[in-house]
Write an enzyme that holds these catalytic residues in place. Structure first.
Site, PDB file in Angstrom:
ATOM      1  N   ASP A   1     -23.820   8.323 -17.104  1.00 18.92           N
ATOM      2  CA  ASP A   1     -23.088   7.123 -17.506  1.00 18.92           C
ATOM      3  C   ASP A   1     -23.944   6.199 -18.374  1.00 18.92           C
ATOM      4  O   ASP A   1     -23.540   5.796 -19.465  1.00 18.92           O
ATOM      5  CB  ASP A   1     -22.592   6.352 -16.274  1.00 18.92           C
ATOM      6  CG  ASP A   1     -21.730   7.200 -15.363  1.00 18.92           C
ATOM      7  OD1 ASP A   1     -21.169   8.200 -15.850  1.00 18.92           O
ATOM      8  OD2 ASP A   1     -21.626   6.881 -14.165  1.00 18.92           O
TER       9      ASP A   1
ATOM     10  N   CYS B   1       7.747   9.340  -5.382  1.00 20.67           N
ATOM     11  CA  CYS B   1       7.794   9.142  -3.937  1.00 20.67           C
ATOM     12  C   CYS B   1       8.270   7.723  -3.617  1.00 20.67           C
ATOM     13  O   CYS B   1       9.431   7.403  -3.826  1.00 20.67           O
ATOM     14  CB  CYS B   1       6.443   9.469  -3.325  1.00 20.67           C
ATOM     15  SG  CYS B   1       6.504   9.701  -1.525  1.00 20.67           S
ATOM     16  N   TYR B   2       7.389   6.835  -3.127  1.00 25.01           N
ATOM     17  CA  TYR B   2       7.802   5.451  -2.885  1.00 25.01           C
ATOM     18  C   TYR B   2       8.347   4.826  -4.163  1.00 25.01           C
ATOM     19  O   TYR B   2       9.266   3.996  -4.113  1.00 25.01           O
ATOM     20  CB  TYR B   2       6.626   4.634  -2.352  1.00 25.01           C
ATOM     21  CG  TYR B   2       6.981   3.185  -2.081  1.00 25.01           C
ATOM     22  CD1 TYR B   2       7.528   2.804  -0.859  1.00 25.01           C
ATOM     23  CD2 TYR B   2       6.784   2.210  -3.046  1.00 25.01           C
ATOM     24  CE1 TYR B   2       7.866   1.471  -0.611  1.00 25.01           C
ATOM     25  CE2 TYR B   2       7.118   0.881  -2.810  1.00 25.01           C
ATOM     26  CZ  TYR B   2       7.659   0.526  -1.585  1.00 25.01           C
ATOM     27  OH  TYR B   2       7.995  -0.795  -1.352  1.00 25.01           O
TER      28      TYR B   2
ATOM     29  N   GLU C   1       1.609  14.929  -9.335  1.00 25.82           N
ATOM     30  CA  GLU C   1       0.221  14.727  -9.745  1.00 25.82           C
ATOM     31  C   GLU C   1      -0.770  15.614  -9.003  1.00 25.82           C
ATOM     32  O   GLU C   1      -1.922  15.770  -9.438  1.00 25.82           O
ATOM     33  CB  GLU C   1      -0.176  13.262  -9.572  1.00 25.82           C
ATOM     34  CG  GLU C   1      -0.342  12.768  -8.139  1.00 25.82           C
ATOM     35  CD  GLU C   1       0.949  12.307  -7.486  1.00 25.82           C
ATOM     36  OE1 GLU C   1       0.871  11.563  -6.493  1.00 25.82           O
ATOM     37  OE2 GLU C   1       2.039  12.706  -7.959  1.00 25.82           O
TER      38      GLU C   1
ATOM     39  N   HIS D   1       5.366  14.981  -5.291  1.00 31.05           N
ATOM     40  CA  HIS D   1       4.159  14.479  -5.965  1.00 31.05           C
ATOM     41  C   HIS D   1       3.759  15.444  -7.085  1.00 31.05           C
ATOM     42  O   HIS D   1       3.072  16.442  -6.843  1.00 31.05           O
ATOM     43  CB  HIS D   1       3.016  14.310  -4.967  1.00 31.05           C
ATOM     44  CG  HIS D   1       3.193  13.144  -4.058  1.00 31.05           C
ATOM     45  ND1 HIS D   1       2.748  11.875  -4.362  1.00 31.05           N
ATOM     46  CD2 HIS D   1       3.804  13.042  -2.856  1.00 31.05           C
ATOM     47  CE1 HIS D   1       3.067  11.051  -3.388  1.00 31.05           C
ATOM     48  NE2 HIS D   1       3.712  11.729  -2.457  1.00 31.05           N
TER      49      HIS D   1
ATOM     50  N   GLY E   1       3.250   5.267  -2.163  1.00 31.84           N
ATOM     51  CA  GLY E   1       2.647   4.235  -1.332  1.00 31.84           C
ATOM     52  C   GLY E   1       3.034   4.413   0.119  1.00 31.84           C
ATOM     53  O   GLY E   1       4.000   5.124   0.441  1.00 31.84           O
TER      54      GLY E   1
ATOM     55  N   LYS F   1     -15.084   9.958 -14.980  1.00 28.66           N
ATOM     56  CA  LYS F   1     -16.370  10.646 -15.098  1.00 28.66           C
ATOM     57  C   LYS F   1     -16.298  11.880 -16.007  1.00 28.66           C
ATOM     58  O   LYS F   1     -17.192  12.097 -16.832  1.00 28.66           O
ATOM     59  CB  LYS F   1     -16.870  11.047 -13.710  1.00 28.66           C
ATOM     60  CG  LYS F   1     -18.165  11.857 -13.703  1.00 28.66           C
ATOM     61  CD  LYS F   1     -19.358  11.021 -14.120  1.00 28.66           C
ATOM     62  CE  LYS F   1     -19.865  10.202 -12.950  1.00 28.66           C
ATOM     63  NZ  LYS F   1     -21.151   9.541 -13.243  1.00 28.66           N
TER      64      LYS F   1
END
Length: 543
Positions: free
Chosen positions: A253, A106-107, A197, A195, A79, A399
């Protein structure tokens, strides 16, 4: 979804030998608490890719609400805040006493250290970019990565932990961040300054999977085949003998939603396709052809005049989305009344729609540092007095997961690979009021972009490509005369799930043909530009 690897299976077995598999994949739920992170959705995607169900909740969600979901693990996102700033977001301290494993990123690491009495300070220089991680303990988070030597990790922070709190030990560091990863000596609490991710941390996915399989002890039950089976049964239970209408757009979708409902309730489903005048060239005909098998259960409504009248003079994109969403519901309600009693309205709402719209239905409300990126017509634009109950069977999916589900359902590849198209249609590809002339311009320009991609064999290499009509007018020369025409922007991006995206490096000859045709075939346009902005900082659509 990719098949579960043997390494994941072995890791799960090593942590929970002889454990009985959980019947429902949602019982292996991981909760991501969002502290306003740029990459919060990416964290969730990495967890889903590891075949573990995941939800994103605001950082302020009370511990009682988080724990009521029976999570197997919790991840604190990064964040933009500083932990010592007034009003900085904090997780409920009861989470630490719950015994549920927690990973702070991180944060998320900084706020955990701060709440436990550690020291967090502004770094002398903001650390941004790739760094070498020196690992001191190769168990738990870094298990199986020893052969890699120093790990390449991605840093993006202004503050850092300079003194870990009592009870925590440092398990990795970098030259600039001596506390780059920590572990509590007694509780299942972990934190990393980097990070994991992002793709710039090559072994980041392995770090997240180690947390999931080795620390949280999950089995990896989140599979599309399981989701399909469970969702069909859930739809049957909820809808029963009632009738349901689906707003069909022809995109993947709504097509998957239609296939799910058709399998669950059969002829109690009616699909309503609204021609609102904001569609791409030839789209009405394509939908009629693709869904002809529905017979009289496909209702095509010509509502072009109604939608355009409702958008007259509207410039603000949020107001466009609100009016379009409202009109959609009213059309559905009117058509449903013609069918007799209809209790349910189905939509192809996805999880990114919910997150980006700042849906207040998420526990705890929007995160303090988060904002509504844009209201999706099927989330932020729904009227409060809607007569029917919503059914949104894809609301938990990203998606790429929807495309995987489409393959499980046996849908044709031409539908599965279709480029995304916004619910408000071309209205949000016109920067300004929606008028017949502007629609004609952007519709033709969009068709040219798609035609040239197909001609170059690049359609499947691009996530999404389209044209945007701007209100800018520029001086040009055509023949021997001066022109003062509109500027059209071409946008093409590559992505996996639409949550992040990079601009597509289209070959120059393809761009040249697009520009030449747009200016040559559309008299009102005399200039074409190519958008090279990634997401973030931009979004894929311009509005």
């Amino acid at each position: 979804m990719t098949p579960r690897s043997s390494a994941e299976a072995q890791a799960a077995a090593a942590v929970t030998p002889g454990a009985r598999p959980v019947a429902d994949a949602r019982e292996e739920r991981i909760v991501v608490l969002d502290f306003g992170a740029q990459y919060r959705q990416l964290i969730a995607r990495r967890v889903r890719e590891a075949h573990v169900y995941c939800e994103v909740l605001p950082a302020a969600t009370p511990a009682a609400e988080v724990l009521a979901r029976n999570p197997r693990g919790i991840i604190f996102s990064g964040g933009p805040a500083s932990v010592y700033a007034p009003g900085a977001p904090r997780p409920d301290p009861e989470l630490y006493r719950s015994g549920v494993p927690i990973l702070g990123i991180c944060y998320g690491l900084q706020v955990m250290a701060y709440q436990f009495g550690g020291r967090v300070e502004a770094a002398g220089q903001r650390e941004y970019g790739g760094r070498k991680l020196e690992v001191r303990d190769w168990s738990d988070l870094f298990a199986g990565l020893e052969a890699s030597g120093p790990l390449e990790v991605w840093m993006s922070h202004g503050d850092h932990v300079v003194e870990p709190p009592q009870g925590f030990e440092v398990i990795a560091s970098t030259e600039a961040a001596p506390v780059a990863a920590v572990r509590h000596r007694e509780r299942p609490l972990y934190g990393v300054q980097f990070h994991p991710e992002v793709s710039h941390t090559p072994q980041g996915t392995a770090v997240i999977r180690n947390f999931l399989y080795r620390v949280c002890g999950v089995h990896g039950l989140w599979q599309m085949s399981t989701f399909l089976e469970n969702q069909v049964e859930a739809l049957r239970r909820r809808i029963g003998q009632e009738r349901v209408v689906l707003g069909l757009s022809g995109g993947v979708d709504s097509s998957v939603t239609a296939a799910l409902l058709d399998r669950a309730v059969g002829d109690r489903l009616t699909c309503i396709f609204v021609d609102h005048g904001l569609l791409r060239e030839g789209e009405v005909e394509e939908v009629r052809e693709a869904f002809a098998f529905l017979g009289d259960r496909l209702v095509v409504v010509d509502a072009r005049e109604r939608f355009l009248a409702g958008l007259e003079g509207v410039v603000d994109p949020e107001e466009k989305r609100r009016r379009i969403g409202n009109a959609f519901i009213r059309v559905f309600e009117e058509e449903a009344r013609k069918l007799g009693p209809v209790r349910f309205l189905a939509q192809g709402t996805l999880y990114p729609d919910v997150i980006e719209s700042g849906d207040p239905g998420q526990a705890g409300g929007p995160a303090p540092a988060a904002s509504v990126i844009k209201s999706h017509h099927n989330v932020g634009g729904l009227p409060a007095d809607m007569a029917m109950e919503l059914v949104e069977p894809l609301r938990e999916l990203f998606k790429d997961e929807v495309r995987e589900l489409a393959r499980e359902l046996g849908l044709p590849q031409r539908l599965i690979g279709r480029h995304p198209f916004p619910g408000p249609g071309l209205a949000v590809r016109i920067l300004g009021p929606v008028e017949p002339q502007s629609l004609q311009i952007v519709r033709r320009a969009d068709a040219i972009v798609r035609e040239e991609l197909e001609r170059a064999g690049l359609h499947d290499e691009v996530w999404q490509a389209f044209a945007v009509l701007t209100p800018l007018r520029t001086v040009g020369v055509m023949g021997d005369g001066r022109t003062y025409g509109y500027l059209v922007a071409v946008r093409a991006v590559t992505s996996v799930d639409g949550m992040t995206a990079d601009w597509a490096r289209l070959p120059h000859p393809v761009l040249e043909r697009m520009a030449s045709r747009i200016t040559g075939e559309i008299a009102e346009v005399n200039r074409v530009v190519y958008d090279i902005t990634s997401k973030p900082p931009g979004t894929i659509e311009w509005e």
